[in-house]
Structures are given as C-alpha cells and as structure tokens.
Scaffold this active site. Structure first.
Site, mmCIF file in Angstrom:
data_model
loop_
_atom_site.group_PDB
_atom_site.id
_atom_site.type_symbol
_atom_site.label_atom_id
_atom_site.label_comp_id
_atom_site.label_asym_id
_atom_site.label_seq_id
_atom_site.Cartn_x
_atom_site.Cartn_y
_atom_site.Cartn_z
ATOM 1 N N GLU A 31 11.142 28.642 7.471
ATOM 2 C CA GLU A 31 10.973 30.080 7.680
ATOM 3 C C GLU A 31 10.293 30.710 6.459
ATOM 4 O O GLU A 31 10.733 30.528 5.328
ATOM 5 C CB GLU A 31 12.326 30.744 7.922
ATOM 6 C CG GLU A 31 13.082 30.221 9.142
ATOM 7 C CD GLU A 31 12.458 30.647 10.472
ATOM 8 O OE1 GLU A 31 11.551 31.513 10.450
ATOM 9 O OE2 GLU A 31 12.884 30.107 11.509
ATOM 10 N N CYS A 66 21.329 33.943 10.367
ATOM 11 C CA CYS A 66 20.321 33.181 9.633
ATOM 12 C C CYS A 66 19.356 34.128 8.920
ATOM 13 O O CYS A 66 19.156 34.042 7.706
ATOM 14 C CB CYS A 66 19.553 32.260 10.584
ATOM 15 S SG CYS A 66 20.526 30.886 11.222
ATOM 16 N N HIS A 74 15.466 26.007 9.550
ATOM 17 C CA HIS A 74 16.173 25.862 10.819
ATOM 18 C C HIS A 74 16.087 24.408 11.273
ATOM 19 O O HIS A 74 15.003 23.807 11.238
ATOM 20 C CB HIS A 74 15.547 26.753 11.896
ATOM 21 C CG HIS A 74 16.230 28.067 12.053
ATOM 22 N ND1 HIS A 74 15.576 29.284 11.969
ATOM 23 C CD2 HIS A 74 17.536 28.362 12.298
ATOM 24 C CE1 HIS A 74 16.447 30.269 12.150
ATOM 25 N NE2 HIS A 74 17.628 29.737 12.359
#
Length: 208
Positions: free
Chosen positions: A84, A148, A167
């Site tokens: 991410e 998250c 992730h």
C-alpha cells in the site's frame, strides 16, 4: 553500545470471517526468519479496535524510535501480496471488534486527507517480483477505510512517513504462512535498502 536499528512489524488479531488472521500468522513466520544481524525486529499483534490503535501507535513510535514500521493486514479480496502506497484520513464508518467507530470518522483531526509513504512501493514491487519466492506482489493506493487504512495513516502521521503497509491474502487461498513470511522478509529488506539510499542521497521520498 547497541547500534542495531529497530524495525517494528505488526499483524492484526482475528475479526469477522478471519478466525485466523493471516497477517499475524505471516508476521510470526517473519519473526522466525528475522531481518539480519543488524536489525532488531520487534513484532506486535494489534487489536482490531480504533481506540486501541490510537493508544498503541504513539507509544511504539516514542519508545522504540524505529527505523521503519511495517503494518500487515489481511484482505479477503487479495490474490497477491499488496504493498500500500498511502493512507487516508477520512471515511471510517465501519464498526470495529468493539462495535465502535470514530465519531469524526477520521484518523487525525485536521490532518491531511492523504499521506504517502517515503518508500516508493512501485520500485519495491518490481524488485521483489523478480525474486524466486513464488509469491506475486502488487501495489495499491487504497487500503480500504477500515482498521488497516486507519492504522497506516496514523502511523504515517506519527512517524514522518517512515512506514509501510502490506496486505496479504487469507491463508490457504494460494499461500502458506511460511510463504507469506518469506514474502514479507524480502519486501521489508528492500524497503530498508531504499531508506538507506534516500538517507545517503538526502531524499525524503514521495509527496501526496
């Protein structure tokens, strides 16, 4: 004198359909592998609770002054290990494990809408995808507006963007916990190389 740099890696406790959270399983495997003799690896399991995250993260950054913090979460939609690039401040209306969500639906009052990691995830992704791990990596700019994303944004804010979020897919979908642990090790080692290069060249990474 201890000259080792500290790297903190976190996974999440079980929630919803994830009775065993692949993120914490992967982090436990990483702990066995380590990050080399020069790195003090500290792992933590994080509750799937907004209030707990808001209380825990400031203490981690302050107490350990880590070189890097990497948060790991599970995504039921993921088919690859997803790096991410950024965290988001607004849109948190899903209830956590305590049936709570922030009244403001944001992470940090008056914080920027988006914060980018100093690490160029596209570059990390290209490098680790050439390895022979048997695990595919991808890059995302939307960590999902749940714990998250909330954790990632908060940590980016606290740590001057020296943070990453990864992730992982659920266990058994394609990979074992061991596969995911090796994938985390490879990605984090590349992130640390990138931070070292940035420091040597006086760079501070991406801006939103």
């Amino acid at each position: 004198m201890d000259t080792k740099k500290t790297v903190i890696v976190t996974g999440f406790e079980p929630f919803g359909e994830h009775k065993v959270n692949a993120s914490w399983s992967a982090v436990q495997e990483l702990e066995k592998l380590g990050l080399g003799e020069d790195i003090h690896l500290l792992v933590k399991e994080i509750p799937v609770e907004y209030k707990a995250v808001s209380e825990l993260l400031p203490s981690l950054w302050k107490q350990y002054k880590p070189e890097l913090v990497v948060h790991v979460g599970v995504s039921g939609m993921a088919t690859s290990v997803t790096l991410e690039q950024c965290g988001h401040n607004h849109g948190y209306n899903r209830l956590d494990n305590c049936n709570f969500c922030p009244y403001s639906q944001c992470c940090i009052d008056q914080g920027p809408d988006c914060i980018m990691s100093v690490i160029d995830m596209d570059s990390v992704c290209k490098i680790v995808n050439t390895s022979r791990l048997g695990v595919a990596f991808s890059v995302s700019k939307d960590a999902g507006r749940y714990l998250c994303d909330y954790t990632y944004y908060t940590s980016l804010y606290l740590g001057n963007r020296r943070c990453a979020f990864v992730h992982v897919p659920p266990l058994g979908k394609r990979h074992t916990a061991g596969d995911l642990g090796r994938a985390l090790q490879a990605a984090i080692l590349e992130m640390l190389k990138m931070l070292k290069d940035q420091r040597n060249h006086g760079q501070d990474g991406n801006h939103c």
